[in-house]
Design a protein around this motif. Structure first.
Motif, PDB file in Angstrom:
ATOM      1  N   ALA A  80     -10.177   8.954  -6.739  1.00  0.00           N
ATOM      2  CA  ALA A  80     -10.436   7.657  -7.356  1.00  0.00           C
ATOM      3  C   ALA A  80      -9.718   7.495  -8.683  1.00  0.00           C
ATOM      4  O   ALA A  80      -9.264   8.463  -9.299  1.00  0.00           O
ATOM      5  CB  ALA A  80     -11.940   7.494  -7.558  1.00  0.00           C
ATOM      6  N   ILE A  81      -9.632   6.230  -9.111  1.00  0.00           N
ATOM      7  CA  ILE A  81      -9.118   5.902 -10.438  1.00  0.00           C
ATOM      8  C   ILE A  81     -10.059   4.907 -11.106  1.00  0.00           C
ATOM      9  O   ILE A  81     -10.808   4.188 -10.439  1.00  0.00           O
ATOM     10  CB  ILE A  81      -7.691   5.310 -10.389  1.00  0.00           C
ATOM     11  N   ALA A  82      -9.999   4.876 -12.430  1.00  0.00           N
ATOM     12  CA  ALA A  82     -10.753   3.894 -13.226  1.00  0.00           C
ATOM     13  C   ALA A  82      -9.944   3.646 -14.483  1.00  0.00           C
ATOM     14  O   ALA A  82      -9.990   4.440 -15.422  1.00  0.00           O
ATOM     15  CB  ALA A  82     -12.142   4.406 -13.556  1.00  0.00           C
ATOM     16  N   GLY A  83      -9.165   2.571 -14.493  1.00  0.00           N
ATOM     17  CA  GLY A  83      -8.257   2.358 -15.608  1.00  0.00           C
ATOM     18  C   GLY A  83      -7.251   3.500 -15.676  1.00  0.00           C
ATOM     19  O   GLY A  83      -6.629   3.848 -14.676  1.00  0.00           O
ATOM     20  N   ILE A 130       0.820  -1.207   0.000  1.00  0.00           N
ATOM     21  CA  ILE A 130       0.000   0.000   0.000  1.00  0.00           C
ATOM     22  C   ILE A 130       0.857   1.261   0.000  1.00  0.00           C
ATOM     23  O   ILE A 130       0.568   2.201  -0.761  1.00  0.00           O
ATOM     24  CB  ILE A 130      -0.998  -0.025   1.177  1.00  0.00           C
ATOM     25  N   PRO A 131       1.944   1.337   0.781  1.00  0.00           N
ATOM     26  CA  PRO A 131       2.814   2.529   0.684  1.00  0.00           C
ATOM     27  C   PRO A 131       3.390   2.735  -0.714  1.00  0.00           C
ATOM     28  O   PRO A 131       3.512   3.877  -1.188  1.00  0.00           O
ATOM     29  CB  PRO A 131       3.918   2.250   1.707  1.00  0.00           C
ATOM     30  N   GLU A 132       3.739   1.647  -1.415  1.00  0.00           N
ATOM     31  CA  GLU A 132       4.258   1.775  -2.789  1.00  0.00           C
ATOM     32  C   GLU A 132       3.172   2.300  -3.729  1.00  0.00           C
ATOM     33  O   GLU A 132       3.444   3.138  -4.592  1.00  0.00           O
ATOM     34  CB  GLU A 132       4.771   0.422  -3.278  1.00  0.00           C
ATOM     35  N   LEU A 133       1.952   1.810  -3.549  1.00  0.00           N
ATOM     36  CA  LEU A 133       0.827   2.292  -4.358  1.00  0.00           C
ATOM     37  C   LEU A 133       0.616   3.783  -4.135  1.00  0.00           C
ATOM     38  O   LEU A 133       0.455   4.553  -5.098  1.00  0.00           O
ATOM     39  CB  LEU A 133      -0.442   1.525  -4.001  1.00  0.00           C
ATOM     40  N   GLY A 192     -18.498   3.865  -9.666  1.00  0.00           N
ATOM     41  CA  GLY A 192     -17.816   2.587  -9.736  1.00  0.00           C
ATOM     42  C   GLY A 192     -16.300   2.688  -9.811  1.00  0.00           C
ATOM     43  O   GLY A 192     -15.629   1.693 -10.096  1.00  0.00           O
ATOM     44  N   TRP A 193     -15.762   3.883  -9.581  1.00  0.00           N
ATOM     45  CA  TRP A 193     -14.316   4.039  -9.630  1.00  0.00           C
ATOM     46  C   TRP A 193     -13.683   3.504  -8.351  1.00  0.00           C
ATOM     47  O   TRP A 193     -14.338   3.402  -7.301  1.00  0.00           O
ATOM     48  CB  TRP A 193     -13.948   5.513  -9.838  1.00  0.00           C
ATOM     49  N   ARG A 194     -12.396   3.178  -8.429  1.00  0.00           N
ATOM     50  CA  ARG A 194     -11.647   2.634  -7.279  1.00  0.00           C
ATOM     51  C   ARG A 194     -11.208   3.783  -6.370  1.00  0.00           C
ATOM     52  O   ARG A 194     -10.489   4.693  -6.813  1.00  0.00           O
ATOM     53  CB  ARG A 194     -10.429   1.864  -7.762  1.00  0.00           C
ATOM     54  N   ASN A 210      -2.699  10.698 -17.006  1.00  0.00           N
ATOM     55  CA  ASN A 210      -2.986   9.290 -17.199  1.00  0.00           C
ATOM     56  C   ASN A 210      -2.449   8.506 -15.994  1.00  0.00           C
ATOM     57  O   ASN A 210      -1.309   8.704 -15.577  1.00  0.00           O
ATOM     58  CB  ASN A 210      -2.341   8.774 -18.464  1.00  0.00           C
ATOM     59  N   VAL A 211      -3.281   7.610 -15.480  1.00  0.00           N
ATOM     60  CA  VAL A 211      -2.874   6.760 -14.364  1.00  0.00           C
ATOM     61  C   VAL A 211      -1.791   5.792 -14.845  1.00  0.00           C
ATOM     62  O   VAL A 211      -1.930   5.183 -15.914  1.00  0.00           O
ATOM     63  CB  VAL A 211      -4.088   5.979 -13.824  1.00  0.00           C
ATOM     64  N   PRO A 212      -0.680   5.636 -14.093  1.00  0.00           N
ATOM     65  CA  PRO A 212       0.364   4.686 -14.494  1.00  0.00           C
ATOM     66  C   PRO A 212      -0.210   3.286 -14.694  1.00  0.00           C
ATOM     67  O   PRO A 212      -1.085   2.838 -13.939  1.00  0.00           O
ATOM     68  CB  PRO A 212       1.344   4.730 -13.310  1.00  0.00           C
ATOM     69  N   ASP A 213       0.284   2.591 -15.707  1.00  0.00           N
ATOM     70  CA  ASP A 213      -0.254   1.277 -16.073  1.00  0.00           C
ATOM     71  C   ASP A 213      -0.271   0.303 -14.902  1.00  0.00           C
ATOM     72  O   ASP A 213      -1.201  -0.498 -14.771  1.00  0.00           O
ATOM     73  CB  ASP A 213       0.567   0.678 -17.222  1.00  0.00           C
ATOM     74  N   GLN A 214       0.750   0.345 -14.061  1.00  0.00           N
ATOM     75  CA  GLN A 214       0.858  -0.644 -12.987  1.00  0.00           C
ATOM     76  C   GLN A 214      -0.317  -0.582 -12.013  1.00  0.00           C
ATOM     77  O   GLN A 214      -0.675  -1.590 -11.409  1.00  0.00           O
ATOM     78  CB  GLN A 214       2.162  -0.458 -12.220  1.00  0.00           C
ATOM     79  N   ILE A 215      -0.944   0.596 -11.864  1.00  0.00           N
ATOM     80  CA  ILE A 215      -2.051   0.723 -10.916  1.00  0.00           C
ATOM     81  C   ILE A 215      -3.377   1.020 -11.617  1.00  0.00           C
ATOM     82  O   ILE A 215      -4.378   1.317 -10.962  1.00  0.00           O
ATOM     83  CB  ILE A 215      -1.761   1.795  -9.851  1.00  0.00           C
ATOM     84  N   ALA A 216      -3.407   0.917 -12.939  1.00  0.00           N
ATOM     85  CA  ALA A 216      -4.607   1.293 -13.711  1.00  0.00           C
ATOM     86  C   ALA A 216      -5.638   0.174 -13.691  1.00  0.00           C
ATOM     87  O   ALA A 216      -5.971  -0.437 -14.708  1.00  0.00           O
ATOM     88  CB  ALA A 216      -4.220   1.650 -15.142  1.00  0.00           C
ATOM     89  N   MET A 217      -6.204  -0.067 -12.519  1.00  0.00           N
ATOM     90  CA  MET A 217      -7.206  -1.123 -12.344  1.00  0.00           C
ATOM     91  C   MET A 217      -8.558  -0.642 -12.871  1.00  0.00           C
ATOM     92  O   MET A 217      -8.960   0.500 -12.640  1.00  0.00           O
ATOM     93  CB  MET A 217      -7.309  -1.481 -10.869  1.00  0.00           C
ATOM     94  N   ALA A 218      -9.268  -1.516 -13.544  1.00  0.00           N
ATOM     95  CA  ALA A 218     -10.563  -1.167 -14.114  1.00  0.00           C
ATOM     96  C   ALA A 218     -11.574  -0.858 -13.012  1.00  0.00           C
ATOM     97  O   ALA A 218     -11.429  -1.281 -11.859  1.00  0.00           O
ATOM     98  CB  ALA A 218     -11.076  -2.304 -14.983  1.00  0.00           C
TER      99      ALA A 218
END
Length: 243
Positions: free
Chosen positions: A173-176, A122-125, A189-191, A150-158
């Protein structure tokens, strides 16, 4: 100079008094900056005929006065304008606003899932999320809601398959590849990764200080910082920092 003919675009009618100029489907800063600059130029060039204009990720919706023109005449006029249109290529952002965010697990209800998705602690995220600068592509969906990337690919969860019925105001929040902040309570529905104590919308102050073309940088704060800033903000004594 960048010539518009290097971009593929189409015209699509949008009712009797509007049309869409549609560009390739992508989340791309250079393309979006072109759309925003084009919106500004069209406002200046056709202020007598255009009633409103709305830039988005990859579209520019132009509303025209049906009493003065029609779709056929106006679209032909715009096509001639675009053939000769050139733009100074931009690789810069507008203003950058620093948004304080508390990544407390009570607020960041999807932190564990996104960290697992990215094979991170979680700290890395949090470090990846808060070290990225997010470009504002458009405003919409809710008053004061900025669609960013743009959200970095490594954390770009749908986004979630089933949206939540209510998201708290200030939720970050993020969404992809997209990022955003919920300015008011809303289904969504975003994370959710955290929460800002800063109020981004009230009926008396409907517009946030940032707009499309600006960017956002998140700053991690403690729970104590969150409560202190929330108190200042409630009394109108907190100002967002412009970097």
């Amino acid at each position: 100079m960048l010539h518009l003919i290097t971009y593929k675009y189409n015209f699509i009618p949008a009712g009797e008094q509007a049309l869409h100029i549609v560009f390739p489907e992508q989340i791309n800063i250079s393309e979006n900056q072109l759309i925003q600059e084009l919106a500004s130029q069209l406002r200046d060039s056709y202020e007598d005929e255009i009633t409103d204009i709305a830039p988005a990720y990859r579209t520019l919706t132009v509303y025209f006065d049906i009493r003065k023109t029609n779709y056929f005449k106006f679209s032909n006029k715009l096509k001639k304008f675009l053939v000769n249109y050139t733009l100074e290529k931009k690789n810069t952002y507008g203003r950058t606003f620093e948004i304080p965010v508390c990544y407390d697990l009570e607020f960041g209800i999807d932190l564990a899932d996104v960290a697992s998705f990215g094979k991170l602690s979680i700290p890395e995220l949090i470090e990846i999320h808060s070290s990225t600068r997010y470009f504002i592509y458009m405003m919409g969906f809710l008053p004061g809601f900025a669609f960013m990337g743009n959200v970095p690919d490594q954390i770009a969860m749908a986004r979630l398959e089933v949206p939540r019925s209510s998201i708290a105001p200030g939720s970050v929040a993020i969404a992809g590849k997209q990022a955003g902040i919920y300015p008011v309570a809303s289904p969504g529905g975003w994370r959710i990764l955290g929460r800002t104590p800063v109020t981004l919308y009230t009926p008396d102050n409907p517009l946030p200080p940032f707009q499309a073309g600006d960017s956002i940088k998140f700053k991690q704060i403690t729970r104590a910082d969150y409560e202190a800033i929330k108190e200042l903000d409630a009394h109108g004594e907190y100002q967002l920092k412009v970097l």
